[in-house]
Write an enzyme that holds these catalytic residues in place. Structure first.
Site, PDB file in Angstrom:
ATOM      1  N   LYS A   1      -0.279 -44.146 -23.733  1.00  0.00           N
ATOM      2  CA  LYS A   1      -1.132 -44.552 -22.867  1.00  0.00           C
ATOM      3  C   LYS A   1      -0.089 -44.904 -21.364  1.00  0.00           C
ATOM      4  CE  LYS A   1      -5.142 -43.857 -24.584  1.00  0.00           C
ATOM      5  NZ  LYS A   1      -5.924 -43.135 -24.278  1.00  0.00           N
TER       6      LYS A   1
ATOM      7  N   ASP B   1      -1.061 -40.169 -21.988  1.00  0.00           N
ATOM      8  CA  ASP B   1      -2.241 -39.335 -21.428  1.00  0.00           C
ATOM      9  C   ASP B   1      -2.608 -40.703 -20.663  1.00  0.00           C
ATOM     10  OD1 ASP B   1      -5.140 -39.468 -21.413  1.00  0.00           O
ATOM     11  OD2 ASP B   1      -5.505 -40.560 -23.858  1.00  0.00           O
TER      12      ASP B   1
ATOM     13  N   GLU C   1      -1.476 -35.422 -20.996  1.00  0.00           N
ATOM     14  CA  GLU C   1      -3.350 -35.665 -21.296  1.00  0.00           C
ATOM     15  C   GLU C   1      -3.330 -35.961 -19.721  1.00  0.00           C
ATOM     16  OE1 GLU C   1      -4.759 -35.906 -24.512  1.00  0.00           O
ATOM     17  OE2 GLU C   1      -6.642 -36.878 -24.015  1.00  0.00           O
TER      18      GLU C   1
ATOM     19  N   ASP D   1      -9.424 -33.558 -21.897  1.00  0.00           N
ATOM     20  CA  ASP D   1      -9.748 -34.461 -22.286  1.00  0.00           C
ATOM     21  C   ASP D   1     -11.731 -35.581 -21.954  1.00  0.00           C
ATOM     22  OD1 ASP D   1     -10.925 -36.704 -24.367  1.00  0.00           O
ATOM     23  OD2 ASP D   1      -9.731 -37.964 -23.713  1.00  0.00           O
TER      24      ASP D   1
ATOM     25  N   LYS E   1     -12.912 -33.606 -29.833  1.00  0.00           N
ATOM     26  CA  LYS E   1     -13.266 -34.952 -30.375  1.00  0.00           C
ATOM     27  C   LYS E   1     -14.361 -35.080 -31.346  1.00  0.00           C
ATOM     28  CE  LYS E   1     -10.789 -38.019 -27.077  1.00  0.00           C
ATOM     29  NZ  LYS E   1     -10.816 -39.236 -26.298  1.00  0.00           N
TER      30      LYS E   1
ATOM     31  N   GLN F   1     -11.821 -40.749 -30.113  1.00  0.00           N
ATOM     32  CA  GLN F   1     -12.052 -42.305 -29.601  1.00  0.00           C
ATOM     33  C   GLN F   1     -12.585 -43.665 -29.787  1.00  0.00           C
ATOM     34  OE1 GLN F   1     -14.281 -39.386 -26.789  1.00  0.00           O
ATOM     35  NE2 GLN F   1     -14.106 -42.015 -26.229  1.00  0.00           N
TER      36      GLN F   1
HETATM   37 MG   LIG Z   1      -7.728 -38.793 -23.778  1.00  0.00          MG
END
Ligand SMILES: [Mg+2]
Length: 367
Positions: free
Chosen positions: A162, A191, A217, A242, A266, A294
């Site tokens: 992240k 992401d 992402e 996403d 997802k 998710q």
């Molecule tokens: Mg994402």
């Protein structure tokens, strides 16, 4: 066979370690267990994870829309009348995880009625997926220690990092430390949850070009329309959409606009029916897909692996199937197990999903 009732049961399970990322943080899995009942006694089960900061749904809104809007619309239909079900659910805009949970619960019923695993009905490509683990915000050394522990304990060798904080002092440094500690045998990707600007994203991607990232992402907002296109046009790795693609129509829009070159699928937001549409759409357009997370519990993860393993396109990359490891407990009677970096599809008919009644009694919020 007719749908007779839909239960939407709010439950809450604490996290051992909160997950932090650019658009929010999660301390408690305050999800909704969805159970679709039929007049033949078959019950389909799935879970809806509210993500207020992404889709605007809350635990209360999911319970309300299922109870007050969706249940009256689809009671009396057969679980096989899927096109009818979706036409009625889609009269209401939004509410993606509530709709997706109903869709997956209906597939669970169809699998049970056919005495077949849902994963085989969906595509039957494989019975397992490689697992990718999400590393959330923390001081750099904690992020490295977590990735090493997950690799050593579960054999996982793909990590989503992240990013979306201060790019150069925090995020690039963390990615660099992870690559140095984990070596070249491990797959890394990032992401941003829209946390960076387009120009910061471009500079950070240039700074990290030696880190061999697999893809990037949602680094910056898709609403920064021209900035996002500018960024994607110069990215040397696939750029995954996403949260900017919650529906198949959004997938088309973002791909045709040049705002993404790969798609996160997802099941928590597009169920099995619309996820199949997204995968078919991406294959037809020659666009890569990745099974995203998710922030799912074990029920949602079991659904994601059933779908991901079923399709050739979704097994090309590791799926994000390990978030539940950070939860203190779950509702499944038989917990999911990741070993050798792999999660297997549950055998048995339908989704092979059994809820532990004692755990449900302990964690449900409506009694
Ligand atoms: Mg994402």
């Amino acid at each position: 066979m007719k749908i007779t009732q839909i239960e939407a049961i709010p439950f809450a399970i604490p996290y051992r370690k909160p997950l932090r990322f650019a658009s929010g943080e999660v301390h408690v899995a305050d999800h909704v267990l969805v159970r679709v009942h039929t007049d033949e006694g078959l019950v389909g089960t799935a879970e809806a994870p509210p993500r207020p900061y992404t889709y605007g749904e809350t635990q209360q809104s999911i319970v309300a829309v299922i109870g007050k809007v969706f249940t009256p619309q689809i009671t009396g239909l057969s679980p096989l009348e899927r096109q009818q079900v979706h036409a009625r659910l889609d009269r209401t805009v939004g509410n993606p995880t509530a709709k997706a949970a109903i869709d997956m619960a209906l597939w669970d019923i169809i699998g049970q009625a056919a005495r077949m695993p849902v994963s085989e009905l969906l595509g039957g490509w494989s019975d397992a997926m490689r697992v990718s683990h999400m590393v959330g915000f923390a001081p750099t050394q904690e992020m490295v220690a977590e990735a090493e522990r997950i690799r050593d304990t579960y054999g996982i060798t793909t990590f989503k990092v992240k990013v979306g904080r201060q790019p150069y002092t925090q995020d690039v440094e963390a990615c660099r430390a992870l690559r140095a500690a984990l070596g070249e045998d491990v797959s890394l990707y990032i992401d941003g949850n829209r946390g960076w600007s387009a120009s910061d994203s471009a500079r950070a991607l240039r700074d990290m070009v030696d880190l061999n990232l697999d893809f990037a992402e949602e680094l910056c907002p898709a609403d920064d329309v021209l900035g996002r296109r500018w960024l994607v046009s110069q990215s040397t790795i696939p750029f995954v959409a996403d949260e900017s693609v919650p529906t198949p129509a959004d997938v088309t829009r973002e791909l045709l606009a040049g705002s993404a070159t790969a798609i996160s699928v997802k099941t928590a937001r597009t169920g099995f029916t619309a996820s199949s549409r997204v995968v078919n759409q991406c294959e037809a357009m020659g666009v890569e897909v990745v099974i995203g997370n998710q922030i799912d519990g074990q029920i949602g993860t079991l659904c994601a692996v059933a779908f991901g393993a079923a399709h050739r396109a979704t097994t090309r990359r590791a799926g994000e199937l390990s978030n539940f490891l950070d939860m203190a407990d779950d509702l499944l009677a038989e917990p999911l197990v990741i070993s050798d970096g792999t999660l297997r599809v549950r055998p048995g008919t339908g989704l092979g999903l059994a809820i532990d009644p004692d755990k449900l009694a302990r964690y449900r919020q409506d009694r």
